[in-house]
Enzyme design. Sequence first.
Site, PDB file in Angstrom:
ATOM      1  N   PHE A  69       0.836  -1.203   0.000  1.00 53.01           N
ATOM      2  CA  PHE A  69       0.000   0.000   0.000  1.00 53.01           C
ATOM      3  C   PHE A  69       0.869   1.251   0.000  1.00 53.01           C
ATOM      4  O   PHE A  69       0.640   2.185  -0.782  1.00 53.01           O
ATOM      5  CB  PHE A  69      -0.928  -0.019   1.220  1.00 53.01           C
ATOM      6  CG  PHE A  69      -1.852   1.155   1.300  1.00 53.01           C
ATOM      7  CD1 PHE A  69      -2.982   1.224   0.491  1.00 53.01           C
ATOM      8  CD2 PHE A  69      -1.613   2.196   2.190  1.00 53.01           C
ATOM      9  CE1 PHE A  69      -3.842   2.312   0.556  1.00 53.01           C
ATOM     10  CE2 PHE A  69      -2.466   3.286   2.263  1.00 53.01           C
ATOM     11  CZ  PHE A  69      -3.588   3.342   1.446  1.00 53.01           C
ATOM     12  N   HIS A  70       1.886   1.265   0.862  1.00 53.66           N
ATOM     13  CA  HIS A  70       2.745   2.446   0.989  1.00 53.66           C
ATOM     14  C   HIS A  70       3.455   2.758  -0.329  1.00 53.66           C
ATOM     15  O   HIS A  70       3.454   3.898  -0.782  1.00 53.66           O
ATOM     16  CB  HIS A  70       3.756   2.229   2.122  1.00 53.66           C
ATOM     17  CG  HIS A  70       4.712   3.346   2.305  1.00 53.66           C
ATOM     18  ND1 HIS A  70       4.344   4.559   2.833  1.00 53.66           N
ATOM     19  CD2 HIS A  70       6.030   3.451   2.022  1.00 53.66           C
ATOM     20  CE1 HIS A  70       5.392   5.356   2.870  1.00 53.66           C
ATOM     21  NE2 HIS A  70       6.430   4.710   2.381  1.00 53.66           N
ATOM     22  N   HIS A  71       4.049   1.755  -0.953  1.00 49.92           N
ATOM     23  CA  HIS A  71       4.791   2.011  -2.195  1.00 49.92           C
ATOM     24  C   HIS A  71       3.871   2.429  -3.337  1.00 49.92           C
ATOM     25  O   HIS A  71       4.197   3.360  -4.084  1.00 49.92           O
ATOM     26  CB  HIS A  71       5.624   0.784  -2.585  1.00 49.92           C
ATOM     27  CG  HIS A  71       6.912   0.713  -1.838  1.00 49.92           C
ATOM     28  ND1 HIS A  71       8.125   0.923  -2.434  1.00 49.92           N
ATOM     29  CD2 HIS A  71       7.174   0.467  -0.531  1.00 49.92           C
ATOM     30  CE1 HIS A  71       9.084   0.815  -1.530  1.00 49.92           C
ATOM     31  NE2 HIS A  71       8.530   0.534  -0.371  1.00 49.92           N
ATOM     32  N   THR A  74       2.251   5.987  -2.367  1.00 54.37           N
ATOM     33  CA  THR A  74       3.247   7.064  -2.326  1.00 54.37           C
ATOM     34  C   THR A  74       3.649   7.467  -3.733  1.00 54.37           C
ATOM     35  O   THR A  74       3.840   8.654  -4.010  1.00 54.37           O
ATOM     36  CB  THR A  74       4.467   6.651  -1.483  1.00 54.37           C
ATOM     37  OG1 THR A  74       4.025   6.387  -0.153  1.00 54.37           O
ATOM     38  CG2 THR A  74       5.525   7.737  -1.458  1.00 54.37           C
TER      39      THR A  74
END
Length: 188
Positions: A69-71, A74
């Site tokens: 999710f973060h990658h 972002t």
Amino acid sequence: LVSVPTFFAGSNGLATRGLVSAVCSDATWFAQGAVGRVTVAFTLSKFVELGDTVFLVLRKRTLTNLHTFHHAMTLALTWSLFERRASTGLVFIAMNSFIHTVMYAYYAAMLHPSLRSFLVPHSLYITAMQITQMIVGTFVNLLAAREIIAERGCHVSPLCVAAAGLLYSIYGVMFVQFALERAKPKRA
């Protein structure tokens, strides 16, 4: 790391014009020259970070929801902030560049077996830095939102502020959950 001194001491920087100006200024000033090149490089680096994910998949490692999710998000957020020249993005670049420098130095050092036993207990410090980044990022977006609502001339798209604020809040919760899970004693 050109973005860090520019954020603090640039023509609309924190030390020069104050926090609100640094967060809400017309961002064309940091889209030019050396800072502009760093901003472009940072934005493109988010594509490279997806390579991190590819290597994990190729090594048959389990991907966490946080990592995936973060990658992905972002990358989308960074591109959106860059494309819209959101001045809040310079704050995020400064924080993220610093933390990623520390994090990747840690990963490189972990490649040396003799250093692992010393380094492993310190990994939570990196997670604490990431949690701090999420708190500061949320604060920056709340500050920009306050200026937009008060119609005081914040030059950041309300959509960018809402999206970044939401993502920084979600990331904060996810990183806290990650830290709590890592801090649990291992069962024998």
